[in-house]
Scaffold this active site. Structure first.
Site, PDB file in Angstrom:
ATOM      1  N   CYS A  13      57.260  39.843  53.098  1.00  0.00           N
ATOM      2  CA  CYS A  13      56.796  40.509  51.883  1.00  0.00           C
ATOM      3  C   CYS A  13      57.895  40.622  50.844  1.00  0.00           C
ATOM      4  CB  CYS A  13      56.232  41.888  52.223  1.00  0.00           C
ATOM      5  SG  CYS A  13      55.637  42.787  50.766  1.00  0.00           S
TER       6      CYS A  13
ATOM      7  N   CYS B 271      54.780  38.879  49.037  1.00  0.00           N
ATOM      8  CA  CYS B 271      54.047  39.629  48.019  1.00  0.00           C
ATOM      9  C   CYS B 271      54.925  40.152  46.884  1.00  0.00           C
ATOM     10  CB  CYS B 271      53.271  40.779  48.663  1.00  0.00           C
ATOM     11  SG  CYS B 271      54.081  41.604  50.024  1.00  0.00           S
TER      12      CYS B 271
ATOM     13  N   LYS C   7      56.183  37.128  44.651  1.00  0.00           N
ATOM     14  CA  LYS C   7      54.969  36.516  44.097  1.00  0.00           C
ATOM     15  C   LYS C   7      54.398  37.373  42.976  1.00  0.00           C
ATOM     16  CE  LYS C   7      51.295  37.638  45.793  1.00  0.00           C
ATOM     17  NZ  LYS C   7      50.366  38.007  46.887  1.00  0.00           N
TER      18      LYS C   7
ATOM     19  N   TYR D 270      43.838  33.093  49.488  1.00  0.00           N
ATOM     20  CA  TYR D 270      44.461  33.877  48.422  1.00  0.00           C
ATOM     21  C   TYR D 270      45.781  33.272  47.963  1.00  0.00           C
ATOM     22  CZ  TYR D 270      47.618  36.156  51.813  1.00  0.00           C
ATOM     23  OH  TYR D 270      48.581  36.415  52.755  1.00  0.00           O
TER      24      TYR D 270
ATOM     25  N   GLU E 167      46.389  32.198  44.122  1.00  0.00           N
ATOM     26  CA  GLU E 167      47.427  32.921  43.388  1.00  0.00           C
ATOM     27  C   GLU E 167      48.438  31.965  42.774  1.00  0.00           C
ATOM     28  OE1 GLU E 167      47.387  37.149  45.873  1.00  0.00           O
ATOM     29  OE2 GLU E 167      48.752  35.549  46.479  1.00  0.00           O
TER      30      GLU E 167
ATOM     31  N   HIS F 127      36.840  57.258  29.062  1.00  0.00           N
ATOM     32  CA  HIS F 127      36.413  56.254  28.089  1.00  0.00           C
ATOM     33  C   HIS F 127      37.432  56.138  26.962  1.00  0.00           C
ATOM     34  CE1 HIS F 127      33.575  53.857  25.776  1.00  0.00           C
ATOM     35  NE2 HIS F 127      33.858  54.610  24.724  1.00  0.00           N
TER      36      HIS F 127
ATOM     37  N   GLU G 188      35.772  52.839  34.095  1.00  0.00           N
ATOM     38  CA  GLU G 188      34.607  53.704  33.940  1.00  0.00           C
ATOM     39  C   GLU G 188      33.318  53.026  34.404  1.00  0.00           C
ATOM     40  OE1 GLU G 188      33.133  54.527  29.865  1.00  0.00           O
ATOM     41  OE2 GLU G 188      34.658  53.087  29.210  1.00  0.00           O
TER      42      GLU G 188
END
Length: 450
Positions: free
Chosen positions: A44, A49, A52, A179, A183, A439, A444
């Site tokens: 990682c 991760c 990346k 993935y 990616e 908002h 939302e």
């Protein structure tokens, strides 16, 4: 703790799971040592991760700098320098590696910067020949990219090497549909490469909701990424000019400047001496463990990707924590709940998901309700970008409980992290309906489904 051994815990592998387990065990008073043959931090931090995600951030500027003009900004002489980004990322990786080392040192964990193998009951041998004993041994050696067997596979790269390229390839073929493939396709496409994804099946991102993955396919193709389906690597030949001639199933040979394979990851169990003491392995070479991460040998445990349960860094960390607390802590042993684990794909745009997909929910529950929000984010509207986001909520019709959330759009992983708590806690659609929206936000939409 038993003084008959050199250590109470000896951890093989200083990745996310191994570091967490070692630190926590030491905090409980255990005498702990860790062996790491490469760099502290594991996949990682060093080659996964973290770097990346930094490349993903860099790639986002490609569109942001264009869109900025619609917001009144004039940016002249913009250009991209791959080496500058690459070196900045690697500099931060080195910084994080140092922090991981400091964490272990501050907890009085001994670190051996060499390979360790299991050579007998309660015994490990370092590459230097030194033998050590431990009351418990934890294997946390992670996994590595799988490179298929075909003529010329020595010419391909994996995600490991992608972080260290001298230049962005002009044309790159990425084999895989998961993935990692999607990616890096988004990253290299944003940096100006002509990207082709070759997938051996008809589906990208198997395991994610069909509507969300179809939306990513549409957006990726609109961005100029080419997809070839039912196409596997048959051979790769390096040509005199340095380019790679590639033959794919069902395709004519074509030239690329780089070929990257992203066809899954395999557990790192070879050469650890597991067979010496009879640790059971599964069909993919993974270490078989029970709910408490114990192997078939009572004093040997394993956590993280080497067990091939859920190959995600936060899962490895949680497993390492649970192991250390259960074996060395004062409380009762406990197991990690591997159900309803949220995940993300840092594609362009990103995907985030938790719980059951629509198909899984129909098969498992029968009667469900599906709510969707298909919209263009405000930023895209002003920028003149037609890219649309898609949010899906899957609800058990019998109980009103939300059993799945699936999103593709800007900042989807950041939004889903909080929403995943609600799904894990078993909240209902009525609970979301009763929550007032913030908002204007993209998030939302989660409380406005009709």
């Amino acid at each position: 703790m038993a003084d008959a051994y050199d250590y109470d815990l000896f951890t093989i592998g200083a990745g996310s799971g191994g570091v967490r387990a070692s630190r926590v065990a030491a905090g409980h008073g255990a005498r702990v040592a860790v062996a790491e043959e490469y760099r502290v931090g594991g996949t990682c931090v060093i080659r996964g991760c973290v770097p990346k995600k930094m490349l993903v951030y860099g790639a986002h500027f490609a569109e942001d700098l264009v869109d900025a003009e619609a917001f009144g900004w004039t940016i002249e002489n913009k250009r991209f320098d791959w080496r500058a980004l690459r070196d900045s990322v690697q500099g931060d990786v080195t910084r994080l590696e140092g922090l991981y080392g400091e964490t272990l040192a501050s907890h009085n964990v001994t670190v051996f910067h060499e390979r360790a193998t299991i050579t007998g009951p309660h015994e490990v041998t370092l590459a230097s020949g030194r033998r050590l004993t431990a009351r418990f041994i934890l294997v946390a050696t992670g996994a590595r990219p799988h490179v298929p067997d075909f003529p010329g596979n020595e010419h391909v790269i994996t995600s490991n090497e992608a972080f260290h390229l001298e230049a962005v390839p002009r044309r790159i073929l990425i084999a895989g549909g998961g993935y990692i493939a999607n990616e890096f396709a988004g990253i290299f496409n944003a940096f100006g490469a002509k990207v082709t994804i070759a997938n051996r099946s008809e589906t990208i991102l198997r395991g994610y909701d069909e509507g969300v993955r179809d939306r990513l396919l549409q957006i990726s193709m609109a961005k100029g990424i080419t997809f070839l389906f039912m196409a596997e690597l048959e051979w790769v030949t390096k040509q005199d000019d340095g380019t790679l001639l590639v033959k794919l199933t069902g395709q004519e040979p074509a030239a690329y400047d780089a070929v990257m394979v992203a066809t899954g990851r395999v557990p790192n169990t070879e050469g650890l001496g597991l067979e010496t003491v009879g640790v059971e392995l599964g069909p993919r070479g993974e270490i078989v463990v029970d709910a408490y991460s114990k192997t078939s040998i009572d004093h040997i445990y394993a956590v993280g990707d080497v067990t091939d349960r859920v190959q995600l860094t936060p899962v490895a960390i949680r497993e390492g924590q649970a192991f250390a607390d259960s074996v060395f802590g004062p409380g009762a042993p406990y197991a990690v709940d591997h159900s309803c684990v949220p995940s993300a794909v840092f594609s362009h745009p990103p995907i985030a998901a938790v719980g059951l997909t629509e198909g899984e929910a129909r098969n498992k529950l029968g009667s469900i309700r599906v709510y969707q929000a298909d919209f263009r984010p405000m930023k895209n509207v002003l920028a003149g970008r037609n890219e649309r986001s898609l949010y899906k909520m899957i609800v058990d019709a019998a109980t009103d409980r939300i059993v799945g959330l699936h999103m593709i759009g800007p900042e989807a992983p950041e939004i889903l992290q909080a929403a995943a708590i609600a799904v894990k806690a078993g909240l209902t659609k009525a609970d979301f309906d009763a929550t007032i929206a913030i908002h204007p936000t993209m998030a939302e939409e989660l409380v406005l489904f009709k």
